[in-house]
Design an enzyme around this catalytic site. Structure first.
Site, PDB file in Angstrom:
ATOM      1  N   SER A  69       0.849  -1.191   0.000  1.00  0.00           N
ATOM      2  CA  SER A  69       0.000   0.000   0.000  1.00  0.00           C
ATOM      3  C   SER A  69       0.884   1.241   0.000  1.00  0.00           C
ATOM      4  O   SER A  69       1.971   1.240   0.588  1.00  0.00           O
ATOM      5  CB  SER A  69      -0.886  -0.004   1.243  1.00  0.00           C
ATOM      6  OG  SER A  69      -1.426   1.286   1.453  1.00  0.00           O
ATOM      7  N   GLY A 128     -13.472   8.488  10.413  1.00  0.00           N
ATOM      8  CA  GLY A 128     -14.887   8.122  10.464  1.00  0.00           C
ATOM      9  C   GLY A 128     -15.520   8.057   9.083  1.00  0.00           C
ATOM     10  O   GLY A 128     -16.734   7.973   8.959  1.00  0.00           O
ATOM     11  N   LEU A 129     -14.710   8.089   8.035  1.00  0.00           N
ATOM     12  CA  LEU A 129     -15.263   7.962   6.677  1.00  0.00           C
ATOM     13  C   LEU A 129     -15.074   6.542   6.146  1.00  0.00           C
ATOM     14  O   LEU A 129     -15.297   6.268   4.986  1.00  0.00           O
ATOM     15  CB  LEU A 129     -14.612   8.973   5.736  1.00  0.00           C
ATOM     16  CG  LEU A 129     -14.816  10.438   6.129  1.00  0.00           C
ATOM     17  CD1 LEU A 129     -14.166  11.364   5.117  1.00  0.00           C
ATOM     18  CD2 LEU A 129     -16.296  10.773   6.260  1.00  0.00           C
ATOM     19  N   SER A 130     -14.654   5.665   7.035  1.00  0.00           N
ATOM     20  CA  SER A 130     -14.511   4.242   6.743  1.00  0.00           C
ATOM     21  C   SER A 130     -13.550   3.915   5.613  1.00  0.00           C
ATOM     22  O   SER A 130     -13.914   3.273   4.632  1.00  0.00           O
ATOM     23  CB  SER A 130     -15.871   3.576   6.499  1.00  0.00           C
ATOM     24  OG  SER A 130     -15.754   2.221   6.875  1.00  0.00           O
ATOM     25  N   SER A 131     -12.318   4.329   5.805  1.00  0.00           N
ATOM     26  CA  SER A 131     -11.268   3.847   4.912  1.00  0.00           C
ATOM     27  C   SER A 131     -11.148   2.333   5.049  1.00  0.00           C
ATOM     28  O   SER A 131     -10.725   1.651   4.121  1.00  0.00           O
ATOM     29  CB  SER A 131      -9.931   4.508   5.245  1.00  0.00           C
ATOM     30  OG  SER A 131      -9.458   4.114   6.510  1.00  0.00           O
ATOM     31  N   SER A 132     -11.544   1.804   6.212  1.00  0.00           N
ATOM     32  CA  SER A 132     -11.453   0.348   6.421  1.00  0.00           C
ATOM     33  C   SER A 132     -12.425  -0.397   5.501  1.00  0.00           C
ATOM     34  O   SER A 132     -12.036  -1.367   4.843  1.00  0.00           O
ATOM     35  CB  SER A 132     -11.704  -0.012   7.887  1.00  0.00           C
ATOM     36  OG  SER A 132     -12.923   0.505   8.344  1.00  0.00           O
ATOM     37  N   GLU A 164     -13.021  -7.719   9.206  1.00  0.00           N
ATOM     38  CA  GLU A 164     -12.780  -6.668  10.201  1.00  0.00           C
ATOM     39  C   GLU A 164     -12.984  -7.207  11.623  1.00  0.00           C
ATOM     40  O   GLU A 164     -12.216  -6.895  12.533  1.00  0.00           O
ATOM     41  CB  GLU A 164     -13.686  -5.463   9.930  1.00  0.00           C
ATOM     42  CG  GLU A 164     -13.310  -4.269  10.779  1.00  0.00           C
ATOM     43  CD  GLU A 164     -13.536  -2.921  10.103  1.00  0.00           C
ATOM     44  OE1 GLU A 164     -13.793  -2.869   8.887  1.00  0.00           O
ATOM     45  OE2 GLU A 164     -13.462  -1.910  10.812  1.00  0.00           O
ATOM     46  N   ASP A 176     -20.818  -0.146   7.112  1.00  0.00           N
ATOM     47  CA  ASP A 176     -19.809   0.511   6.275  1.00  0.00           C
ATOM     48  C   ASP A 176     -19.607  -0.223   4.958  1.00  0.00           C
ATOM     49  O   ASP A 176     -19.536   0.381   3.889  1.00  0.00           O
ATOM     50  CB  ASP A 176     -18.476   0.596   7.028  1.00  0.00           C
ATOM     51  CG  ASP A 176     -18.592   1.398   8.313  1.00  0.00           C
ATOM     52  OD1 ASP A 176     -19.659   2.017   8.528  1.00  0.00           O
ATOM     53  OD2 ASP A 176     -17.625   1.404   9.095  1.00  0.00           O
ATOM     54  N   TYR A 228     -15.910   1.846  21.724  1.00  0.00           N
ATOM     55  CA  TYR A 228     -16.870   1.206  20.820  1.00  0.00           C
ATOM     56  C   TYR A 228     -17.310  -0.148  21.373  1.00  0.00           C
ATOM     57  O   TYR A 228     -18.509  -0.441  21.472  1.00  0.00           O
ATOM     58  CB  TYR A 228     -16.231   1.043  19.443  1.00  0.00           C
ATOM     59  CG  TYR A 228     -17.141   0.520  18.361  1.00  0.00           C
ATOM     60  CD1 TYR A 228     -17.765   1.371  17.470  1.00  0.00           C
ATOM     61  CD2 TYR A 228     -17.370  -0.856  18.219  1.00  0.00           C
ATOM     62  CE1 TYR A 228     -18.596   0.900  16.467  1.00  0.00           C
ATOM     63  CE2 TYR A 228     -18.196  -1.343  17.215  1.00  0.00           C
ATOM     64  CZ  TYR A 228     -18.798  -0.461  16.344  1.00  0.00           C
ATOM     65  OH  TYR A 228     -19.614  -0.948  15.356  1.00  0.00           O
TER      66      TYR A 228
END
Ligand code: ADP
Ligand code: MG
Length: 386
Positions: A69, A128-132, A164, A176, A228
């Site tokens: 990456s 919090g934009l969910s790159s995951s 995940e 997500d 969480y």
């Protein structure tokens, strides 16, 4: 987009010494409303955004999986037959966890060929934009294609979630990945997290002259270790004490009885989830009946519930939300898992620069780090690029 495509192609070639067979991409997401409802079997309303993770990939002649990456220095490699959650660590647990999870969903990892993959992204990490979900979904559709698995998109979302949960070790829900895989242009994904049925809901933002502003506080959150998991445990405790399978089965009318059964903290956690589910339903109805300019109070109420009942906001998120509201936003709320990350504001296009300046000023006044504010557009979900 074309920039990232060029970069991912050259990144692959420089790393592995040959050309990739194809490019696949998947977007990050913003959750318009419905927070911490997904793992309670409830409703969410996210949309895929115009920020994407792209994977360049090619099959190999052996059974090695190698991933690289632009975000990391090392190439991580493992034999596909040796994939297991406890052998995966760090960022590589996302892409290699997806390969492992595809095995759990029917791919024969002792028969499929290995692969080389290079990943590039313009989804901010940890905001919090969910790159995951973006990295998981991009890898999932890529491997689904090249391994000819024919899994459908809802199943690929489950694959990403399994990766995940088990390979990364973050107990996140299905939202997500669903947004990243099912999203469509100018629309949100209304997802029932119990049945996994989804509907596409027109947002109508352009016609209304509105945009969604993301206000990234720069305060980093950590799902795997942070509050969480604790919030999730509170919800499970609440459900158990109320004698239901999940909080989805609790309605607003049940709350007075719940208050007599639960301790104060658990009750407030439950109240957030139950009222948030109702706010998602109300938002979908309002969007359809009256359009996006009418959902502001639902967004504001969602933020109050997360701040006061679920207690997952931080001062930076509250300040961003309040400043947007005081400067003419239709509505605003923190979004994502909480404890940092980003808030969103639904605003008139014409108010954009004024609100951005006001937020920067307010953060400076409070001695907070400079926030990153930018508009997101509801975009197409995961797709093959070339
Ligand atoms: P968020 O999903 O809110 O961005 P997470 O903590 O859930 O934050 O996921 C971020 C993690 O996902 C990163 O720390 C990294 O391990 C992994 N990740 C995301 N995008 C990439 C990428 N393009 N390359 C490598 N790893 C990535
Ligand atoms: Mg994430």
């Amino acid at each position: 987009m074309s920039d990232i495509r060029d970069e991912v192609r050259s990144g692959f070639t420089e790393t592995f010494g040959y050309e990739p067979a194809g490019l696949w991409s998947a977007p990050g997401r913003v959750n318009l409303i419905g927070e911490h409802t997904d793992y309670n079997g409830g409703f969410v309303l996210p949309f895929a955004i115009d920020r994407r993770t792209v994977v360049a990939l090619a099959l190999r002649d052996d059974c090695l999986a190698r991933v690289a990456s632009s975000f990391a220095d090392e190439v991580v490699e493992i034999d596909l037959t040796e994939l297991s959650p406890d052998r995966l660590h760090g960022w590589a647990a996302y892409p290699l966890g997806v390969a492992w999870a595809l095995g759990e969903h029917g791919a024969d990892l002792s028969a499929v060929p290995g692969f080389d993959a290079y990943i590039e992204s313009d989804v901010p990490v940890g905001s919090g934009l969910s790159s995951s979900a973006a990295i998981e979904s991009a890898v999932a559709i890529a491997l689904n294609d090249v391994w000819r698995l024919r899994l459908d998109r809802p199943e690929l979302a489950s694959v990403g979630q399994l990766a995940e949960n088990k390979a990364v070790g973050a107990p996140t829900g299905i939202m997500d990945q669903s947004a990243s895989l099912l999203g469509q242009k100018d629309s949100a994904v209304f997802l029932d997290c119990r049945s996994l049925e989804s509907q596409i809901v027109d947002l109508g933002l352009t016609a209304a002259g509105l945009v969604v502003l993301v206000m990234d506080t720069g305060v980093s959150h950590a799902h795997a270790t942070g509050g969480y998991a604790e919030r999730r445990a509170s919800c499970e405790l609440g459900a158990r004490m109320l004698g239901v399978e999940s909080l989805r089965e609790v309605s607003i009318d049940d709350l007075p009885r719940a208050r007599t059964i639960l301790d104060d903290v658990t009750f407030r956690r439950v109240r957030h989830v139950v009222t948030e589910d109702q706010r998602v339903l109300d938002t979908v109805r309002t969007l359809r009946e009256s359009g996006p300019a009418a959902i502001g109070e639902l967004l504001d109420a969602s933020h109050r519930s997360m701040r006061d009942d679920f207690e997952i906001s931080v001062p930076e998120l509250d300040l961003a939300v309040e400043t947007a509201q005081e400067n003419g936003a239709i509505g605003a709320r923190m979004t994502g898992g909480g404890f940092g990350g980003a808030a969103i504001a639904l605003i008139r296009k014409d108010d954009l620069s004024r609100i951005q300046v006001a937020i920067e000023g307010a953060f400076a006044e409070h001695g907070f780090g400079l926030p990153d504010t930018f508009v997101v557009v509801a975009a197409q979900g995961a797709s093959r690029e070339s």
